[in-house]
Design a protein around this motif. Structure first.
Motif, PDB file in Angstrom:
ATOM      1  N   ALA A  84      31.640  51.467  40.180  1.00  0.00           N
ATOM      2  CA  ALA A  84      30.684  49.635  40.335  1.00  0.00           C
ATOM      3  C   ALA A  84      31.880  49.164  39.443  1.00  0.00           C
ATOM      4  O   ALA A  84      31.888  47.071  39.887  1.00  0.00           O
ATOM      5  CB  ALA A  84      29.787  49.951  39.312  1.00  0.00           C
ATOM      6  N   ILE A  85      32.150  49.518  38.219  1.00  0.00           N
ATOM      7  CA  ILE A  85      33.077  48.547  37.450  1.00  0.00           C
ATOM      8  C   ILE A  85      34.617  48.716  38.528  1.00  0.00           C
ATOM      9  O   ILE A  85      35.372  47.179  38.518  1.00  0.00           O
ATOM     10  CB  ILE A  85      33.070  48.770  36.441  1.00  0.00           C
ATOM     11  N   PHE A 110      35.674  48.335  41.918  1.00  0.00           N
ATOM     12  CA  PHE A 110      35.057  47.927  43.080  1.00  0.00           C
ATOM     13  C   PHE A 110      34.993  46.363  42.500  1.00  0.00           C
ATOM     14  O   PHE A 110      34.606  45.593  43.414  1.00  0.00           O
ATOM     15  CB  PHE A 110      34.027  48.471  43.727  1.00  0.00           C
ATOM     16  N   GLY A 111      34.334  46.230  41.286  1.00  0.00           N
ATOM     17  CA  GLY A 111      33.476  45.051  41.126  1.00  0.00           C
ATOM     18  C   GLY A 111      34.811  44.681  40.861  1.00  0.00           C
ATOM     19  O   GLY A 111      35.817  42.999  41.128  1.00  0.00           O
ATOM     20  N   ILE A 112      36.495  44.989  40.433  1.00  0.00           N
ATOM     21  CA  ILE A 112      37.598  43.901  39.916  1.00  0.00           C
ATOM     22  C   ILE A 112      38.430  44.041  41.006  1.00  0.00           C
ATOM     23  O   ILE A 112      39.150  43.532  41.471  1.00  0.00           O
ATOM     24  CB  ILE A 112      38.231  45.560  39.168  1.00  0.00           C
ATOM     25  N   VAL A 113      38.279  45.368  42.379  1.00  0.00           N
ATOM     26  CA  VAL A 113      38.356  45.527  43.457  1.00  0.00           C
ATOM     27  C   VAL A 113      38.508  43.966  44.279  1.00  0.00           C
ATOM     28  O   VAL A 113      39.060  43.636  44.717  1.00  0.00           O
ATOM     29  CB  VAL A 113      38.217  46.813  44.414  1.00  0.00           C
ATOM     30  N   TYR A 114      36.869  43.898  44.330  1.00  0.00           N
ATOM     31  CA  TYR A 114      36.372  42.923  45.244  1.00  0.00           C
ATOM     32  C   TYR A 114      37.299  41.088  44.509  1.00  0.00           C
ATOM     33  O   TYR A 114      37.480  40.524  45.168  1.00  0.00           O
ATOM     34  CB  TYR A 114      35.352  42.707  44.759  1.00  0.00           C
ATOM     35  N   TRP A 115      37.072  41.112  43.487  1.00  0.00           N
ATOM     36  CA  TRP A 115      37.576  40.268  42.096  1.00  0.00           C
ATOM     37  C   TRP A 115      39.408  39.394  42.468  1.00  0.00           C
ATOM     38  O   TRP A 115      39.176  38.606  42.729  1.00  0.00           O
ATOM     39  CB  TRP A 115      37.505  40.386  40.746  1.00  0.00           C
ATOM     40  N   LEU A 116      39.916  40.524  42.870  1.00  0.00           N
ATOM     41  CA  LEU A 116      40.981  40.814  43.140  1.00  0.00           C
ATOM     42  C   LEU A 116      41.641  40.573  44.296  1.00  0.00           C
ATOM     43  O   LEU A 116      42.063  40.017  44.645  1.00  0.00           O
ATOM     44  CB  LEU A 116      42.196  42.096  42.453  1.00  0.00           C
ATOM     45  N   GLY A 117      40.556  41.079  44.969  1.00  0.00           N
ATOM     46  CA  GLY A 117      41.128  41.569  46.665  1.00  0.00           C
ATOM     47  C   GLY A 117      40.140  40.240  47.842  1.00  0.00           C
ATOM     48  O   GLY A 117      40.817  39.318  48.617  1.00  0.00           O
ATOM     49  N   SER A 118      39.662  39.304  46.884  1.00  0.00           N
ATOM     50  CA  SER A 118      38.979  37.607  47.212  1.00  0.00           C
ATOM     51  C   SER A 118      40.021  36.983  47.281  1.00  0.00           C
ATOM     52  O   SER A 118      39.776  35.689  47.739  1.00  0.00           O
ATOM     53  CB  SER A 118      37.476  37.750  46.812  1.00  0.00           C
ATOM     54  N   HIS A 119      41.043  37.002  46.306  1.00  0.00           N
ATOM     55  CA  HIS A 119      41.805  35.866  46.533  1.00  0.00           C
ATOM     56  C   HIS A 119      43.088  36.444  47.318  1.00  0.00           C
ATOM     57  O   HIS A 119      43.897  36.575  46.840  1.00  0.00           O
ATOM     58  CB  HIS A 119      41.952  35.618  45.148  1.00  0.00           C
ATOM     59  N   GLU A 120      42.733  36.761  48.102  1.00  0.00           N
ATOM     60  CA  GLU A 120      43.919  37.310  49.270  1.00  0.00           C
ATOM     61  C   GLU A 120      44.835  36.298  49.049  1.00  0.00           C
ATOM     62  O   GLU A 120      46.133  37.130  49.634  1.00  0.00           O
ATOM     63  CB  GLU A 120      42.872  36.098  51.154  1.00  0.00           C
ATOM     64  N   ILE A 155      33.498  47.361  50.443  1.00  0.00           N
ATOM     65  CA  ILE A 155      33.830  47.255  49.260  1.00  0.00           C
ATOM     66  C   ILE A 155      31.959  48.078  49.145  1.00  0.00           C
ATOM     67  O   ILE A 155      32.080  49.453  47.867  1.00  0.00           O
ATOM     68  CB  ILE A 155      33.580  46.148  48.925  1.00  0.00           C
ATOM     69  N   VAL A 156      30.889  47.891  49.294  1.00  0.00           N
ATOM     70  CA  VAL A 156      29.913  48.048  48.973  1.00  0.00           C
ATOM     71  C   VAL A 156      30.190  49.443  49.343  1.00  0.00           C
ATOM     72  O   VAL A 156      29.196  50.574  48.832  1.00  0.00           O
ATOM     73  CB  VAL A 156      28.858  47.292  49.398  1.00  0.00           C
ATOM     74  N   LEU A 157      30.306  49.242  51.082  1.00  0.00           N
ATOM     75  CA  LEU A 157      30.185  51.208  51.449  1.00  0.00           C
ATOM     76  C   LEU A 157      30.834  52.265  50.837  1.00  0.00           C
ATOM     77  O   LEU A 157      30.821  53.220  50.859  1.00  0.00           O
ATOM     78  CB  LEU A 157      30.886  51.045  52.562  1.00  0.00           C
ATOM     79  N   SER A 158      31.749  51.440  50.188  1.00  0.00           N
ATOM     80  CA  SER A 158      33.021  52.694  49.481  1.00  0.00           C
ATOM     81  C   SER A 158      32.419  52.383  48.417  1.00  0.00           C
ATOM     82  O   SER A 158      32.829  54.053  48.075  1.00  0.00           O
ATOM     83  CB  SER A 158      34.739  51.850  49.351  1.00  0.00           C
TER      84      SER A 158
END
Length: 451
Positions: free
Chosen positions: A130-131, A133-143, A327-330
């Motif tokens: 959970a932590i 993929f949270g980091i993955v989303y935070w970094l990946g959302s800034h394309e 990210i949720v599915l992963s």
């Protein structure tokens, strides 16, 4: 806009590509291969580099040659329907089904899994993923900052940590390289190692990462398609060469580790033993940081390329929404555990890899036949058939009514027992396609002369 890329940008893009490619499988599978191959490590290394290095590099060349932005473009000559199918199948495999969940499970296996008691492993993996993929989303959302995050910060730190281990191994080798190979590697070292390269997923990843690489180059101010293609080929070669050097080092580490340890069940255990051997009690923390950095960069690349490709084909859903979906599915898939993910990975890889390799070769050879669909179709049909049966044969369960046929298939078709029979049928399909292409051209010339 400048037409030439300077050294600093070349290095940054090469680091980005290295970081996206080098993830979970790239770290653990070569070490395990070294143990499996034993004294046959040289032949096994050549075969592994062929499928895990040369083919992914050729994929970047194919993208450049055809000026494709990603999976959809390079598969489109077969047909738009097939291109969408292959894009979805590849991204689902690389994304929420296999590769992206594997980044979290490998990072966990290399870190907190070693410190928590057995009764807390399930909740530990849940919280860690959970932590993660949270980091993955935070970094990946800034394309717009993906190149900076991966190429400038995360990947250089990982390379530094890996270099520390290699330097320790050079000055203090664990032992000899003449150990008895695993049974499969005693007689089939080349084919076994070639198929082991499938596990890195890099031939598929090269096609998937194409769109992210193109976006990164465009954000540096390059818009001309030909220039983007040249930059992709150049920086891709530098990154792939760096990964090849790392692979050789990891394979040698794995082989020499047999002088100190027994054969391990998987590369995660072997790598943990090696790091602990050199760094003692500090090795656990070191491995946790190094392993997490390796898979984090790949997770960002995989989820970003998934969101970019799907947003491009299905634009009604935004990039960030696609990013959340993958990210949720992963996250859900990662909590089934590493062993389950690996068991489902093999049949999908045996199906998708022949298709990917065929598309890569067709893309490179496309100037011979002007990218004509008449060549693509028979080649792909005669690739899909054996690829389908390879996938069926490697399912983690057996299909009773197909068992007699699959037994006959594996024992009667040349190279079917090692999963490489598709090579012959693909060549036949390509030859048929070229003949049809030549006949069509002759007929068109004849029709023009008649008119």
């Amino acid at each position: 806009m400048t037409e030439k890329i300077d050294f600093k940008k070349t290095l940054l893009l090469s680091s980005l590509i290295f970081g996206m490619f080098f993830g979970a499988g790239n770290l653990i599978f070569p070490v395990h291969l070294g143990q499996l191959a034993g004294q046959h490590w040289g032949l096994a290394t050549i075969a592994f580099l062929l499928s895990a290095i040369i083919i992914p590099w050729l994929a970047l060349i194919a993208l450049s040659q055809t000026r494709s932005a990603g999976i959809y473009d390079i598969a489109k000559p077969v047909g738009s329907g097939f291109a969408i199918f292959f894009l979805i199948a590849t991204h689902v495999s690389l994304g929420p089904m296999i590769a992206t969940p594997r980044t979290a499970t490998v990072a966990y296996s290399l870190s907190f899994a070693n410190w928590l008691p057995n009764n807390l492993q399930t909740i530990g993996l849940f919280l860690f993923s959970a932590i993660f993929f949270g980091i993955v989303y935070w970094l990946g959302s800034h394309e717009h900052n993906i190149t900076k995050y991966i190429g400038k910060y995360l990947n250089p730190i990982f390379i530094f940590l890996l270099a520390v281990i290699f330097l320790l191994a050079i000055f203090n080798p664990m032992g000899q390289l003449s150990h008895t190979p695993n049974i499969a590697y005693q007689t089939q070292a080349f084919s076994s190692a070639f198929l082991e390269g499938y596990n890195t997923l890099d031939a598929l990843a090269a096609l998937a990462f194409g769109i992210t690489i193109v976006r990164a180059i465009q954000m540096m101010g390059f818009e001309d398609t030909a220039t983007i293609s040249k930059i992709t080929a150049k920086t891709g070669f530098i990154a792939i060469l760096g990964i090849a050097i790392v692979y050789v080092g990891l394979i040698l580490l794995g082989t020499s580790s047999l002088s100190q340890f027994k054969f391990s069940e998987n590369g995660t255990i072997a790598l943990t033993q090696i790091i602990t051997y050199y760094l003692g009690s500090f090795g656990g923390a070191f491995l946790a940081v190094m392993g997490t950095l390796a898979v984090l960069t790949t997770a960002i690349g995989l989820t970003a390329s998934f969101a970019q490709d799907f947003h491009r084909i299905f634009p009604k859903i935004s990039y960030r929404q696609w990013l959340i979906i993958t990210i949720v599915l992963s996250f859900v898939a990662s909590n089934f555990g590493l062993d389950t993910i690996i068991s489902w990975a093999l049949p999908l890889l045996m199906f998708l890899y022949p298709i990917a390799i065929t598309l890569i070769i067709l893309g490179i050879a496309s100037p011979m036949f002007n990218n004509a669909r008449i060549v693509y179709l028979p080649t792909m049909i005669l690739t899909l058939i054996p690829a389908f049966f390879d996938g069926i044969q490697h399912l983690p369960f057996s299909i009773t009514f197909l068992k007699p046929f699959l037994t006959w298939y594996a024992t009667s078709i040349p190279l079917a027992d090692v999963g490489l029979e598709w090579i012959a049928t693909t060549i036949i399909g390509f030859v048929i396609g070229l003949i049809l292409y030549k006949l069509r051209n002759v007929q068109q010339v004849a029709d023009i002369e008649l008119t």
